[in-house]
Design a protein around this motif. Structure first.
Motif, short mmCIF file in Angstrom:
data_model
loop_
_atom_site.label_atom_id
_atom_site.label_comp_id
_atom_site.label_asym_id
_atom_site.label_seq_id
_atom_site.Cartn_x
_atom_site.Cartn_y
_atom_site.Cartn_z
N VAL A 97 44.35 37.59 53.11
CA VAL A 97 43.40 38.43 52.38
C VAL A 97 44.18 39.43 51.54
O VAL A 97 45.33 39.76 51.84
CB VAL A 97 42.42 39.16 53.33
CG1 VAL A 97 41.54 38.14 54.06
CG2 VAL A 97 43.17 40.02 54.33
N GLY A 98 43.52 39.87 50.48
CA GLY A 98 44.16 40.86 49.62
C GLY A 98 45.01 40.26 48.52
O GLY A 98 45.79 40.95 47.88
N VAL A 99 44.87 38.95 48.29
CA VAL A 99 45.61 38.32 47.20
C VAL A 99 44.73 38.31 45.96
O VAL A 99 43.62 37.81 45.99
CB VAL A 99 46.01 36.87 47.55
CG1 VAL A 99 46.82 36.25 46.42
CG2 VAL A 99 46.79 36.86 48.84
N GLU A 100 45.23 38.88 44.88
CA GLU A 100 44.40 38.99 43.68
C GLU A 100 44.48 37.74 42.80
O GLU A 100 43.47 37.26 42.31
CB GLU A 100 44.79 40.24 42.88
CG GLU A 100 44.19 41.48 43.54
CD GLU A 100 44.77 42.76 42.99
OE1 GLU A 100 45.37 42.71 41.91
OE2 GLU A 100 44.61 43.80 43.66
N ALA A 101 45.68 37.23 42.62
CA ALA A 101 45.81 36.04 41.76
C ALA A 101 45.17 34.85 42.47
O ALA A 101 45.05 34.82 43.69
CB ALA A 101 47.28 35.76 41.49
N SER A 102 44.74 33.88 41.69
CA SER A 102 44.18 32.67 42.30
C SER A 102 45.31 31.66 42.47
O SER A 102 46.25 31.61 41.69
CB SER A 102 43.08 32.10 41.44
OG SER A 102 43.62 31.63 40.22
N HIS A 103 45.19 30.90 43.56
CA HIS A 103 46.24 29.94 43.85
C HIS A 103 45.64 28.57 44.09
O HIS A 103 44.51 28.45 44.55
CB HIS A 103 47.04 30.38 45.08
CG HIS A 103 47.93 31.55 44.79
ND1 HIS A 103 49.07 31.44 44.04
CD2 HIS A 103 47.83 32.86 45.11
CE1 HIS A 103 49.64 32.62 43.92
NE2 HIS A 103 48.91 33.51 44.56
N ALA A 104 46.43 27.55 43.80
CA ALA A 104 45.99 26.18 44.01
C ALA A 104 46.59 25.65 45.31
O ALA A 104 47.57 26.21 45.82
CB ALA A 104 46.44 25.31 42.84
N ARG A 105 45.97 24.61 45.85
CA ARG A 105 46.54 23.98 47.05
C ARG A 105 47.93 23.47 46.74
O ARG A 105 48.18 22.92 45.67
CB ARG A 105 45.64 22.83 47.50
CG ARG A 105 44.37 23.35 48.15
CD ARG A 105 43.39 22.24 48.35
NE ARG A 105 43.85 21.34 49.39
CZ ARG A 105 43.05 20.48 50.02
NH1 ARG A 105 41.80 20.40 49.70
NH2 ARG A 105 43.53 19.71 50.97
N GLY A 106 48.83 23.66 47.69
CA GLY A 106 50.19 23.20 47.49
C GLY A 106 51.12 24.27 46.95
O GLY A 106 52.34 24.09 46.95
N ASP A 107 50.56 25.40 46.48
CA ASP A 107 51.42 26.49 46.01
C ASP A 107 52.24 27.04 47.17
O ASP A 107 51.72 27.27 48.26
CB ASP A 107 50.57 27.63 45.43
CG ASP A 107 50.07 27.31 44.03
OD1 ASP A 107 50.38 26.21 43.52
OD2 ASP A 107 49.35 28.16 43.46
N ASP A 108 53.53 27.27 46.93
CA ASP A 108 54.37 27.90 47.94
C ASP A 108 54.37 29.40 47.73
O ASP A 108 54.71 29.88 46.65
CB ASP A 108 55.81 27.38 47.84
CG ASP A 108 55.93 25.95 48.36
OD1 ASP A 108 55.19 25.62 49.30
OD2 ASP A 108 56.74 25.19 47.82
N LEU A 109 53.96 30.13 48.76
CA LEU A 109 53.90 31.59 48.66
C LEU A 109 54.89 32.21 49.64
O LEU A 109 55.17 31.67 50.71
CB LEU A 109 52.49 32.09 48.98
CG LEU A 109 51.34 31.56 48.12
CD1 LEU A 109 50.03 32.24 48.52
CD2 LEU A 109 51.61 31.77 46.65
N TRP A 110 55.38 33.37 49.25
CA TRP A 110 56.30 34.13 50.08
C TRP A 110 55.73 35.54 50.08
O TRP A 110 55.58 36.14 49.00
CB TRP A 110 57.69 34.08 49.43
CG TRP A 110 58.82 34.63 50.22
CD1 TRP A 110 58.91 34.76 51.57
CD2 TRP A 110 60.06 35.10 49.68
NE1 TRP A 110 60.14 35.28 51.91
CE2 TRP A 110 60.86 35.50 50.78
CE3 TRP A 110 60.58 35.23 48.39
CZ2 TRP A 110 62.15 36.01 50.61
CZ3 TRP A 110 61.86 35.74 48.23
CH2 TRP A 110 62.63 36.12 49.34
#
Lengths: 172, 176
Positions: free
Chosen positions: B85-98
């Protein structure tokens, strides 16, 4: 971790500048410094063999991150010191250490989500230094900057008559 | 000291054991948040509830986008799913986040800072690192040789004043 090319170029620049002051740092030792900059990136094997796989193999906790520390860099450099002939050991060790130091310092400049870098001084201290967060390793800025520094170092060395200084003591 | 080949060999083995020991030692350390050593995905996977309220650093792949769910590899190689929670940008499935997060109850992580590691960026870093490794290797082969008498690497001897002496092809960055 900036990409390895950035590390190699930074180590090159540092060693070339150092060779203005210490002429024994001839081309082979500049190469040794670049090899020293590669050393902390041995950690990259984690991409192939994850820590938990090593754990499963050893049966004890294991984390590759322990090898991206100052203490591990010292051990890696000592391995290099044992591989070179004893008569060039001191110089080779200094060059390898210079390269490894540039690597650790450059890593300490990177962006980390927590704002804290790798534990540079471990196992002496667990302190993770705050990082200025300049760039991510997946961005080419570091590499471009390092290439610029390497070019400047190279030209400075050439202009100062570095060629002679480097050849006189080719043997190390 | 340590001039003979057997003595150096023994010392190298000792150093390698030492490196392995550092990895094991580091792996057994508890997080040290006060020193900037925040809990990781492996720590959360081992005992999530212990870290509720603490800050942590996790890396993983997006597996659901609404709500945002991140799959994080935990100690045993399995992946554990956390709601972000608290992520502003939108992300697609498969995106690697750190991400740097605050651990909340019910496997929910509140994001303080996050970065999307793009596939292109990761391939760039790997590809250019491979090239750099080859460049360094080529320089080592060119500048050093095995001296059998000394049982070790020594700088290659070049005739003083030879055209290639002191030339250095490493300055351009175009070398790799």
């Amino acid at each position: 971790v900036p990409d390895l090319l950035a590390h190699a170029l930074l180590a090159y620049a540092a060693a070339r500048v150092a060779s203005l002051r210490w002429p024994w740092l001839s081309r082979p030792y500049v190469t040794a410094a670049m090899a020293g900059a590669f050393v902390p990136d041995v950690m990259k094997v984690r991409l192939l063999v994850r820590s938990w796989r090593v754990e499963a193999l050893l049966g004890v906790p294991f984390d590759w991150a322990g090898l991206q520390t100052g203490g591990a860099a010292v051990l890696f450099v000592l391995v290099g010191a044992m591989i070179v002939a004893p008569r060039v050991r001191r110089r080779a060790t200094l060059a390898l250490g210079l390269g490894a130091a540039t690597h650790l310092l450059a890593d300490a400049m990177l962006w980390f989500p927590s704002g804290r870098g790798h534990p540079l001084l471990w196992p002496l201290s667990r302190w993770n230094p705050p990082t200025p967060g300049l760039w991510l390793s997946t961005q080419p800025y570091w590499t471009v900057l390092s290439a610029g520094l390497a070019v400047v170092a190279y030209w400075t060395w050439r202009r100062r008559g570095g060629t002679g200084a480097a050849t006189r003591d080719w043997w190390g | 000291v340590l001039r003979s080949l057997p003595a150096r060999g023994v010392f190298v083995v000792a150093l390698l054991v030492g490196l392995l020991a550092l990895g094991v030692w580091f792996g057994s350390l508890a997080p040290a948040p006060a020193a900037g050593g925040y809990p990781t995905g492996a720590d959360l996977g081992a005992d999530y509830d212990r870290y509720v309220g603490d800050r942590a650093v996790v890396a993983g792949s997006v597996v659901e986008t609404d709500p945002l769910v991140l799959a994080v590899t935990e100690g045993g190689g399995r992946s554990v799913r956390y709601r972000l929670v608290g992520v502003e940008a939108s992300h697609a499935r498969g995106d690697d986040l750190w991400a740097f997060v605050t651990v909340q109850p019910d496997r929910t992580l509140r994001v303080k800072r996050v970065v999307h590691l793009t596939p292109a960026g990761q391939w760039y870093a790997r590809g250019i690192s491979l090239l750099a490794g080859l460049w360094i290797l080529a320089r080592v082969v060119r500048d050093w040789r095995v001296d059998r008498d000394a049982a070790g690497l020594v700088p290659r001897r070049r005739a003083v004043g030879a055209p290639d002496d002191g030339r250095d092809d490493g300055g351009g960055g175009g070398g790799a």
